[in-house]
Design a protein around this motif. Structure first.
Motif, PDB file in Angstrom:
ATOM      1  N   VAL A   1      59.355  -2.296  39.291  1.00 23.75           N
ATOM      2  CA  VAL A   1      58.660  -1.059  39.625  1.00 23.75           C
ATOM      3  C   VAL A   1      57.787  -0.675  38.445  1.00 23.75           C
ATOM      4  CG1 VAL A   1      58.890   1.348  40.314  1.00 23.75           C
ATOM      5  CG2 VAL A   1      60.600  -0.315  41.053  1.00 23.75           C
ATOM      6  N   ASN A   2      56.507  -0.483  38.686  1.00 21.47           N
ATOM      7  CA  ASN A   2      55.585  -0.016  37.655  1.00 21.47           C
ATOM      8  C   ASN A   2      55.492   1.502  37.684  1.00 21.47           C
ATOM      9  OD1 ASN A   2      54.982  -2.556  36.715  1.00 21.47           O
ATOM     10  ND2 ASN A   2      53.075  -2.750  37.849  1.00 21.47           N
ATOM     11  N   ASP A   3      55.055   2.073  36.571  1.00 23.27           N
ATOM     12  CA  ASP A   3      54.936   3.517  36.465  1.00 23.27           C
ATOM     13  C   ASP A   3      53.781   4.024  37.325  1.00 23.27           C
ATOM     14  OD1 ASP A   3      55.449   6.064  35.682  1.00 23.27           O
ATOM     15  OD2 ASP A   3      54.878   5.811  33.580  1.00 23.27           O
ATOM     16  N   SER A   4      53.842   5.288  37.686  1.00 23.93           N
ATOM     17  CA  SER A   4      52.763   5.916  38.441  1.00 23.93           C
ATOM     18  C   SER A   4      51.516   6.021  37.571  1.00 23.93           C
ATOM     19  CB  SER A   4      53.197   7.308  38.901  1.00 23.93           C
ATOM     20  OG  SER A   4      52.116   7.999  39.492  1.00 23.93           O
ATOM     21  N   THR A   5      50.370   5.824  38.192  1.00 23.18           N
ATOM     22  CA  THR A   5      49.102   5.974  37.476  1.00 23.18           C
ATOM     23  C   THR A   5      48.374   7.259  37.875  1.00 23.18           C
ATOM     24  OG1 THR A   5      47.963   4.688  39.188  1.00 23.18           O
ATOM     25  CG2 THR A   5      48.796   3.484  37.266  1.00 23.18           C
ATOM     26  N   ASN A   6      48.958   8.046  38.778  1.00 23.48           N
ATOM     27  CA  ASN A   6      48.291   9.265  39.237  1.00 23.48           C
ATOM     28  C   ASN A   6      49.182  10.499  39.183  1.00 23.48           C
ATOM     29  OD1 ASN A   6      50.050   8.812  41.341  1.00 23.48           O
ATOM     30  ND2 ASN A   6      48.478   8.426  42.888  1.00 23.48           N
ATOM     31  N   GLY A   7      50.362  10.377  38.536  1.00 17.41           N
ATOM     32  CA  GLY A   7      51.253  11.521  38.411  1.00 17.41           C
ATOM     33  C   GLY A   7      52.076  11.818  39.653  1.00 17.41           C
ATOM     34  N   ILE A   8      51.971  10.963  40.682  1.00 16.31           N
ATOM     35  CA  ILE A   8      52.783  11.118  41.885  1.00 16.31           C
ATOM     36  C   ILE A   8      53.917  10.097  41.824  1.00 16.31           C
ATOM     37  CG2 ILE A   8      52.822  10.983  44.407  1.00 16.31           C
ATOM     38  CD1 ILE A   8      49.892  11.778  44.383  1.00 16.31           C
ATOM     39  N   TYR A   9      55.152  10.552  41.904  1.00 20.76           N
ATOM     40  CA  TYR A   9      56.316   9.686  41.716  1.00 20.76           C
ATOM     41  C   TYR A   9      57.018   9.478  43.051  1.00 20.76           C
ATOM     42  CZ  TYR A   9      55.242  10.390  36.859  1.00 20.76           C
ATOM     43  OH  TYR A   9      54.572  10.412  35.657  1.00 20.76           O
ATOM     44  N   ASP A  10      56.899   8.265  43.546  1.00 21.66           N
ATOM     45  CA  ASP A  10      57.415   7.932  44.865  1.00 21.66           C
ATOM     46  C   ASP A  10      58.868   7.470  44.800  1.00 21.66           C
ATOM     47  OD1 ASP A  10      54.881   8.292  46.219  1.00 21.66           O
ATOM     48  OD2 ASP A  10      54.241   6.449  45.245  1.00 21.66           O
ATOM     49  N   THR A  11      59.447   7.294  45.970  1.00 14.91           N
ATOM     50  CA  THR A  11      60.740   6.638  46.129  1.00 14.91           C
ATOM     51  C   THR A  11      60.503   5.352  46.911  1.00 14.91           C
ATOM     52  OG1 THR A  11      61.995   8.711  46.123  1.00 14.91           O
ATOM     53  CG2 THR A  11      63.052   6.791  47.110  1.00 14.91           C
ATOM     54  N   PHE A  12      60.977   4.239  46.366  1.00 15.28           N
ATOM     55  CA  PHE A  12      60.870   2.947  47.044  1.00 15.28           C
ATOM     56  C   PHE A  12      62.240   2.566  47.584  1.00 15.28           C
ATOM     57  CE2 PHE A  12      57.383   2.994  44.009  1.00 15.28           C
ATOM     58  CZ  PHE A  12      56.323   2.638  44.819  1.00 15.28           C
ATOM     59  N   SER A  13      62.265   2.110  48.822  1.00 17.15           N
ATOM     60  CA  SER A  13      63.538   1.875  49.494  1.00 17.15           C
ATOM     61  C   SER A  13      63.620   0.472  50.069  1.00 17.15           C
ATOM     62  CB  SER A  13      63.735   2.879  50.642  1.00 17.15           C
ATOM     63  OG  SER A  13      63.689   4.210  50.177  1.00 17.15           O
TER      64      SER A  13
ATOM     65  N   ASP B   1      63.433  10.296  38.705  1.00 20.42           N
ATOM     66  CA  ASP B   1      64.489  10.299  37.688  1.00 20.42           C
ATOM     67  C   ASP B   1      64.953   8.897  37.308  1.00 20.42           C
ATOM     68  OD1 ASP B   1      65.870   9.584  39.971  1.00 20.42           O
ATOM     69  OD2 ASP B   1      67.045  11.440  40.085  1.00 20.42           O
ATOM     70  N   LEU B   2      64.301   7.858  37.878  1.00 18.97           N
ATOM     71  CA  LEU B   2      64.636   6.452  37.601  1.00 18.97           C
ATOM     72  C   LEU B   2      66.101   6.162  37.894  1.00 18.97           C
ATOM     73  CD1 LEU B   2      62.604   5.820  34.312  1.00 18.97           C
ATOM     74  CD2 LEU B   2      61.888   5.534  36.703  1.00 18.97           C
ATOM     75  N   LYS B   3      66.586   6.689  39.014  1.00 21.95           N
ATOM     76  CA  LYS B   3      67.959   6.455  39.427  1.00 21.95           C
ATOM     77  C   LYS B   3      67.990   5.771  40.787  1.00 21.95           C
ATOM     78  CE  LYS B   3      71.154   9.397  38.248  1.00 21.95           C
ATOM     79  NZ  LYS B   3      72.001  10.609  38.121  1.00 21.95           N
TER      80      LYS B   3
END
Length: 218
Positions: A121-133, A153-155
């Motif tokens: 998982v790469n960091d967000s580049t636009n300040g929007i933090y998604d959840t990948f499932s 929260d990287l959990k």
């Protein structure tokens, strides 16, 4: 403990991809936690066409993400990656990429199915933090369960469609992992492990949890 999956020559891709896959395996397991089993579907994405959408290739489908999922190559490396989340969805909401398989584990006498995927998982580049499932649906398109990676929260969390709970496991960005899930459709339970390639160690996410807490079946 489940055996480690085959470890390809993984490399860190460039670009702004958020969720990157290198290979995915779906198979029947005769003896859980002992053998890899017999593959029902397996891909390293290398047979697919690069620089176009994953949806529409090799039976893969997509919903709401014509610009949010692609097959890519990086630099001079001929290997393909599949990524999800770098572009915007078609409309506000979730983006799905999935590969249907027509199997009946219980009827076949092989009730344990293994799902194995390498990812980062790469960091967000636009300040929007998604959840990948990672999610499993039955043939009626009903959700049976999910394992979720939350960039806020990287959990890591689990969802059995009734309860959503914190697995008390953290993941790091731009780091390769393998998710290994064993689903026993005869006993209606599932077990999941997370492998950290850099640390070369497994973490047990949960064992023998009720796979679907509602009334849906495979």
């Amino acid at each position: 403990m489940s055996p480690a999956p085959p470890q390809p020559a993984l490399k860190k891709p460039g670009g702004a991809a958020h969720f990157v896959l290198t290979c995915l395996t779906l198979g029947f397991v005769a003896v859980p936690q002992v053998s890899r089993g017999v593959a029902v579907y397996e891909t390293g994405f290398d047979a697919m066409t690069a620089n176009v959408a994953l949806g529409g290739q090799d039976g893969w489908q997509q919903i709401n993400g014509p610009d949010s999922q692609r097959i890519e190559q990086y630099g001079d490396d001929p290997s393909n990656f599949a990524w999800l989340g770098d572009g915007p969805p078609a409309t506000a909401g979730e983006v799905f990429v999935f590969r249907p398989v027509n199997i009946d584990p219980v009827a076949s006498g092989k009730p344990v199915v293994r799902f194995l995927v390498n990812f980062l998982v790469n960091d967000s580049t636009n300040g929007i933090y998604d959840t990948f499932s990672w999610s499993l649906y039955n043939q009626s398109a009903e959700l049976l369960g999910s394992i979720n990676l939350d960039l806020n929260d990287l959990k890591v969390y689990a969802d059995d469609t009734v309860d959503y709970w914190d697995l008390e496991v953290n993941f790091e960005l731009e780091r390769w992992y393998a998710l290994d899930v064993l689903a026993d459709f005869e006993r209606n339970t599932w077990t999941a492990y997370l492998y950290d390639y850099e640390a070369e160690e497994w973490t047990t996410l949960f064992t023998n949890e009720l796979f679907h807490a509602g009334s849906s079946t495979l």
